[in-house]
Design an enzyme around this catalytic site. Structure first.
Site, PDB file in Angstrom:
ATOM      1  N   CYS A 108       0.848  -1.191   0.000  1.00  0.00           N
ATOM      2  CA  CYS A 108       0.000   0.000   0.000  1.00  0.00           C
ATOM      3  C   CYS A 108       0.887   1.245   0.000  1.00  0.00           C
ATOM      4  O   CYS A 108       1.751   1.400   0.864  1.00  0.00           O
ATOM      5  CB  CYS A 108      -0.904  -0.013   1.227  1.00  0.00           C
ATOM      6  SG  CYS A 108      -1.807   1.530   1.491  1.00  0.00           S
ATOM      7  N   GLU A 109       0.658   2.131  -0.951  1.00  0.00           N
ATOM      8  CA  GLU A 109       1.535   3.292  -1.061  1.00  0.00           C
ATOM      9  C   GLU A 109       1.290   4.343   0.020  1.00  0.00           C
ATOM     10  O   GLU A 109       2.095   5.248   0.202  1.00  0.00           O
ATOM     11  CB  GLU A 109       1.407   3.935  -2.437  1.00  0.00           C
ATOM     12  CG  GLU A 109       0.077   4.582  -2.730  1.00  0.00           C
ATOM     13  CD  GLU A 109       0.059   5.221  -4.114  1.00  0.00           C
ATOM     14  OE1 GLU A 109      -0.602   6.254  -4.253  1.00  0.00           O
ATOM     15  OE2 GLU A 109       0.693   4.705  -5.038  1.00  0.00           O
ATOM     16  N   HIS A 110       0.180   4.239   0.756  1.00  0.00           N
ATOM     17  CA  HIS A 110      -0.107   5.221   1.797  1.00  0.00           C
ATOM     18  C   HIS A 110       0.728   5.001   3.054  1.00  0.00           C
ATOM     19  O   HIS A 110       1.114   5.966   3.724  1.00  0.00           O
ATOM     20  CB  HIS A 110      -1.592   5.188   2.165  1.00  0.00           C
ATOM     21  CG  HIS A 110      -2.476   5.725   1.083  1.00  0.00           C
ATOM     22  ND1 HIS A 110      -3.832   5.497   1.042  1.00  0.00           N
ATOM     23  CD2 HIS A 110      -2.187   6.485  -0.018  1.00  0.00           C
ATOM     24  CE1 HIS A 110      -4.346   6.080  -0.026  1.00  0.00           C
ATOM     25  NE2 HIS A 110      -3.372   6.681  -0.672  1.00  0.00           N
ATOM     26  N   HIS A 111       0.985   3.737   3.408  1.00  0.00           N
ATOM     27  CA  HIS A 111       1.736   3.447   4.625  1.00  0.00           C
ATOM     28  C   HIS A 111       2.911   2.505   4.395  1.00  0.00           C
ATOM     29  O   HIS A 111       3.629   2.160   5.344  1.00  0.00           O
ATOM     30  CB  HIS A 111       0.819   2.828   5.694  1.00  0.00           C
ATOM     31  CG  HIS A 111      -0.309   3.717   6.100  1.00  0.00           C
ATOM     32  ND1 HIS A 111      -1.585   3.606   5.574  1.00  0.00           N
ATOM     33  CD2 HIS A 111      -0.352   4.752   6.978  1.00  0.00           C
ATOM     34  CE1 HIS A 111      -2.368   4.522   6.116  1.00  0.00           C
ATOM     35  NE2 HIS A 111      -1.650   5.237   6.961  1.00  0.00           N
ATOM     36  N   GLN A 150      -5.306  -0.717  -4.132  1.00  0.00           N
ATOM     37  CA  GLN A 150      -6.042  -1.850  -4.678  1.00  0.00           C
ATOM     38  C   GLN A 150      -6.918  -1.423  -5.845  1.00  0.00           C
ATOM     39  O   GLN A 150      -7.044  -2.145  -6.838  1.00  0.00           O
ATOM     40  CB  GLN A 150      -6.894  -2.521  -3.591  1.00  0.00           C
ATOM     41  CG  GLN A 150      -7.646  -3.745  -4.098  1.00  0.00           C
ATOM     42  CD  GLN A 150      -8.381  -4.478  -3.000  1.00  0.00           C
ATOM     43  OE1 GLN A 150      -7.992  -4.432  -1.832  1.00  0.00           O
ATOM     44  NE2 GLN A 150      -9.443  -5.165  -3.353  1.00  0.00           N
ATOM     45  N   HIS A 178      -5.619  -5.920   4.010  1.00  0.00           N
ATOM     46  CA  HIS A 178      -4.667  -4.817   4.101  1.00  0.00           C
ATOM     47  C   HIS A 178      -4.079  -4.734   5.503  1.00  0.00           C
ATOM     48  O   HIS A 178      -4.808  -4.567   6.481  1.00  0.00           O
ATOM     49  CB  HIS A 178      -5.359  -3.493   3.754  1.00  0.00           C
ATOM     50  CG  HIS A 178      -5.763  -3.389   2.318  1.00  0.00           C
ATOM     51  ND1 HIS A 178      -5.182  -2.503   1.439  1.00  0.00           N
ATOM     52  CD2 HIS A 178      -6.690  -4.071   1.599  1.00  0.00           C
ATOM     53  CE1 HIS A 178      -5.736  -2.626   0.246  1.00  0.00           C
ATOM     54  NE2 HIS A 178      -6.660  -3.573   0.321  1.00  0.00           N
ATOM     55  N   CYS A 180      -2.424  -2.306   6.636  1.00  0.00           N
ATOM     56  CA  CYS A 180      -2.583  -0.961   7.199  1.00  0.00           C
ATOM     57  C   CYS A 180      -3.881  -0.853   7.991  1.00  0.00           C
ATOM     58  O   CYS A 180      -4.026   0.040   8.826  1.00  0.00           O
ATOM     59  CB  CYS A 180      -2.532   0.097   6.101  1.00  0.00           C
ATOM     60  SG  CYS A 180      -3.746  -0.105   4.793  1.00  0.00           S
TER      61      CYS A 180
END
Length: 218
Positions: A108-111, A150, A178, A180
């Site tokens: 996941c590119e956010h975390h 995703q 996920h 995260c």
């Protein structure tokens, strides 16, 4: 090859654009000093946490993490579409082709925490153009091994098939867990996220879309 229909091209362009600009299907260049730079960054993170990166248990950790990132995010430096160029037309198959339960791991590119699950892919060939079943799985793997969302992964799987195979229709269903969500924030362990996309005939025809979706779900 025939050109993709206008509606597929328009949808493909729209789906590629996000709040932060386009996310290209093609590869990006890997810096020559990538491993060294990642290792130095990991060492700085450990130091910022109050750890001693020189102690025995952590001494080689920055290099290990650098090699790990270059592996699990190595899809950035690949073109996922290249796997689909091997095509077959001799059998003139006109029915749907479905590949279910393609396992994948992504980040996941956010975390920068993992998400993982299965992708289910279906396409309706144009003029009998087929690709190898394993090639679809390889394409999914290349797209997954990037900093991803995703939703984008789902769209890019469809976009790759549209661009190379130019089918009458594509449908993709992705289900994933996920980390995260499991490791931080709500800490919801075991919850799964499902995303779908339909293009071409299966987007326009609700009954056909429902039929192929039921096959994808199994």
């Amino acid at each position: 090859m025939n050109k993709p229909t206008a509606d597929l091209v328009a949808l493909d362009a729209a789906r590629h654009k996000g709040l932060g600009g386009e996310r290209p299907l093609g590869p990006t260049d890997r810096p020559a000093d990538a491993e060294e730079r990642i290792a130095n960054a990991v060492k700085e993170i450990l130091t910022a946490l109050g750890e001693d990166p020189e102690r025995e248990g952590l001494f080689e950790t920055p290099q290990r993490v650098a090699r790990m990132y270059l592996d699990v995010l190595g899809g950035l430096h690949q073109d996922p579409r290249e796997h689909l160029y091997k095509q077959f037309v001799a059998d003139h198959h006109e029915g749907a082709v479905i590949v279910r339960d393609i396992g994948f791991h992504s980040m996941c590119e956010h975390h920068l925490l993992p998400f993982f699950g299965k992708a289910h892919v279906a396409y309706l060939p144009e003029d009998g153009r087929l690709t190898g079943l394993s090639k679809i799985a390889r394409m999914v793997d290349a797209l997954a091994r990037r900093p991803q969302l995703q939703e984008r992964l789902t769209d890019q799987i469809a976009a790759s098939i549209i661009e190379v195979l130019e089918p009458k229709a594509v449908m993709v269903l992705v289900e994933a867990e996920h980390m995260c969500m499991a490791m931080r924030g709500i800490r919801s362990v075991g919850s799964r996220t499902v995303t779908t996309v339909a293009r071409g005939v299966w987007q326009r025809d609700a009954q056909a879309r429902a039929e192929i979706l039921s096959l994808l779900k199994g």
